[in-house]
Design a protein around this motif. Structure first.
Motif, PDB file in Angstrom:
ATOM      1  N   TRP A   1      -0.036  -8.895  -6.460  1.00  0.00           N
ATOM      2  CA  TRP A   1       0.359  -7.603  -7.038  1.00  0.00           C
ATOM      3  C   TRP A   1       1.808  -7.711  -7.473  1.00  0.00           C
ATOM      4  O   TRP A   1       2.654  -8.265  -6.764  1.00  0.00           O
ATOM      5  CB  TRP A   1       0.180  -6.496  -5.991  1.00  0.00           C
ATOM      6  N   THR A   2       2.105  -7.158  -8.640  1.00  0.00           N
ATOM      7  CA  THR A   2       3.459  -7.232  -9.190  1.00  0.00           C
ATOM      8  C   THR A   2       4.397  -6.194  -8.585  1.00  0.00           C
ATOM      9  O   THR A   2       5.603  -6.284  -8.752  1.00  0.00           O
ATOM     10  CB  THR A   2       3.441  -7.017 -10.715  1.00  0.00           C
ATOM     11  N   GLY A   3       3.826  -5.205  -7.917  1.00  0.00           N
ATOM     12  CA  GLY A   3       4.645  -4.124  -7.389  1.00  0.00           C
ATOM     13  C   GLY A   3       4.712  -2.950  -8.352  1.00  0.00           C
ATOM     14  O   GLY A   3       5.366  -1.948  -8.093  1.00  0.00           O
ATOM     15  N   ARG A   4       4.009  -3.084  -9.457  1.00  0.00           N
ATOM     16  CA  ARG A   4       3.975  -2.009 -10.456  1.00  0.00           C
ATOM     17  C   ARG A   4       2.614  -1.333 -10.424  1.00  0.00           C
ATOM     18  O   ARG A   4       1.600  -1.976 -10.175  1.00  0.00           O
ATOM     19  CB  ARG A   4       4.215  -2.566 -11.856  1.00  0.00           C
ATOM     20  N   GLY A   5       2.595  -0.053 -10.718  1.00  0.00           N
ATOM     21  CA  GLY A   5       1.337   0.671 -10.769  1.00  0.00           C
ATOM     22  C   GLY A   5       0.806   1.001  -9.382  1.00  0.00           C
ATOM     23  O   GLY A   5       1.531   0.923  -8.385  1.00  0.00           O
ATOM     24  N   ARG A   6      -0.467   1.355  -9.333  1.00  0.00           N
ATOM     25  CA  ARG A   6      -1.089   1.730  -8.064  1.00  0.00           C
ATOM     26  C   ARG A   6      -1.186   0.528  -7.137  1.00  0.00           C
ATOM     27  O   ARG A   6      -1.415  -0.589  -7.573  1.00  0.00           O
ATOM     28  CB  ARG A   6      -2.481   2.291  -8.314  1.00  0.00           C
ATOM     29  N   LYS A   7      -1.034   0.800  -5.872  1.00  0.00           N
ATOM     30  CA  LYS A   7      -1.152  -0.257  -4.878  1.00  0.00           C
ATOM     31  C   LYS A   7      -2.615  -0.673  -4.760  1.00  0.00           C
ATOM     32  O   LYS A   7      -3.495   0.169  -4.663  1.00  0.00           O
ATOM     33  CB  LYS A   7      -0.653   0.222  -3.515  1.00  0.00           C
ATOM     34  N   PRO A   8      -2.886  -1.982  -4.722  1.00  0.00           N
ATOM     35  CA  PRO A   8      -4.260  -2.440  -4.522  1.00  0.00           C
ATOM     36  C   PRO A   8      -4.756  -2.052  -3.123  1.00  0.00           C
ATOM     37  O   PRO A   8      -3.969  -1.801  -2.219  1.00  0.00           O
ATOM     38  CB  PRO A   8      -4.163  -3.957  -4.651  1.00  0.00           C
ATOM     39  N   VAL A   9      -6.053  -2.054  -2.963  1.00  0.00           N
ATOM     40  CA  VAL A   9      -6.667  -1.671  -1.687  1.00  0.00           C
ATOM     41  C   VAL A   9      -6.156  -2.546  -0.553  1.00  0.00           C
ATOM     42  O   VAL A   9      -5.840  -2.054   0.528  1.00  0.00           O
ATOM     43  CB  VAL A   9      -8.212  -1.743  -1.796  1.00  0.00           C
ATOM     44  N   TRP A  10      -6.030  -3.852  -0.800  1.00  0.00           N
ATOM     45  CA  TRP A  10      -5.588  -4.741   0.273  1.00  0.00           C
ATOM     46  C   TRP A  10      -4.157  -4.434   0.714  1.00  0.00           C
ATOM     47  O   TRP A  10      -3.818  -4.603   1.878  1.00  0.00           O
ATOM     48  CB  TRP A  10      -5.771  -6.213  -0.100  1.00  0.00           C
ATOM     49  N   VAL A  11      -3.313  -3.957  -0.202  1.00  0.00           N
ATOM     50  CA  VAL A  11      -1.950  -3.555   0.169  1.00  0.00           C
ATOM     51  C   VAL A  11      -2.019  -2.282   1.016  1.00  0.00           C
ATOM     52  O   VAL A  11      -1.353  -2.177   2.055  1.00  0.00           O
ATOM     53  CB  VAL A  11      -1.068  -3.340  -1.081  1.00  0.00           C
ATOM     54  N   LEU A  12      -2.819  -1.329   0.586  1.00  0.00           N
ATOM     55  CA  LEU A  12      -2.960  -0.084   1.347  1.00  0.00           C
ATOM     56  C   LEU A  12      -3.498  -0.355   2.750  1.00  0.00           C
ATOM     57  O   LEU A  12      -3.020   0.232   3.726  1.00  0.00           O
ATOM     58  CB  LEU A  12      -3.869   0.891   0.605  1.00  0.00           C
TER      59      LEU A  12
END
Length: 101
Positions: free
Chosen positions: A76-87
């Motif tokens: 993930w670049t840190g831009r936009g919505r957080k991916p599910v795995w980050v959440l």
């Protein structure tokens, strides 16, 4: 012309005449603007395609800032919505810095 002296039918006719004149002048103004744009582009050695193209060059893709520790192919670049795995990682009480590349 004192329009307050005109009756209803005369006012409607006048309105139609004004709208017709506006359309004609709008066409003339647009044609004039096009000619000016073409001349300006020629002055600077640009084609119309150059002027109208949106790209200002090749954009470099944004590098990933975070990587899934369970699946390195997920980033993930840190831009936009957080991916599910980050959440899921954050919900588990861990920090975003743990995922930093």
């Amino acid at each position: 012309m004192d329009i307050s002296q005109l009756d209803y039918a005369q006012l409607v006719a006048l309105k139609a005449d004004v709208e017709r004149e506006i359309k004609g002048r709008e066409s003339e103004e647009k044609a004039k603007a096009k000619r000016q744009i073409v001349e300006l582009a020629k002055t600077y050695g640009l084609s119309i395609e150059d002027v109208l193209s949106k790209s200002q060059g090749v954009r470099k893709p944004v590098e990933a800032k975070y990587r899934n520790p369970d699946d390195a192919s997920m980033t993930w670049t840190g831009r936009g919505r957080k991916p599910v795995w980050v959440l899921q990682h954050l919900d588990a009480g861990k920090s975003l810095e743990d995922l930093a590349v």
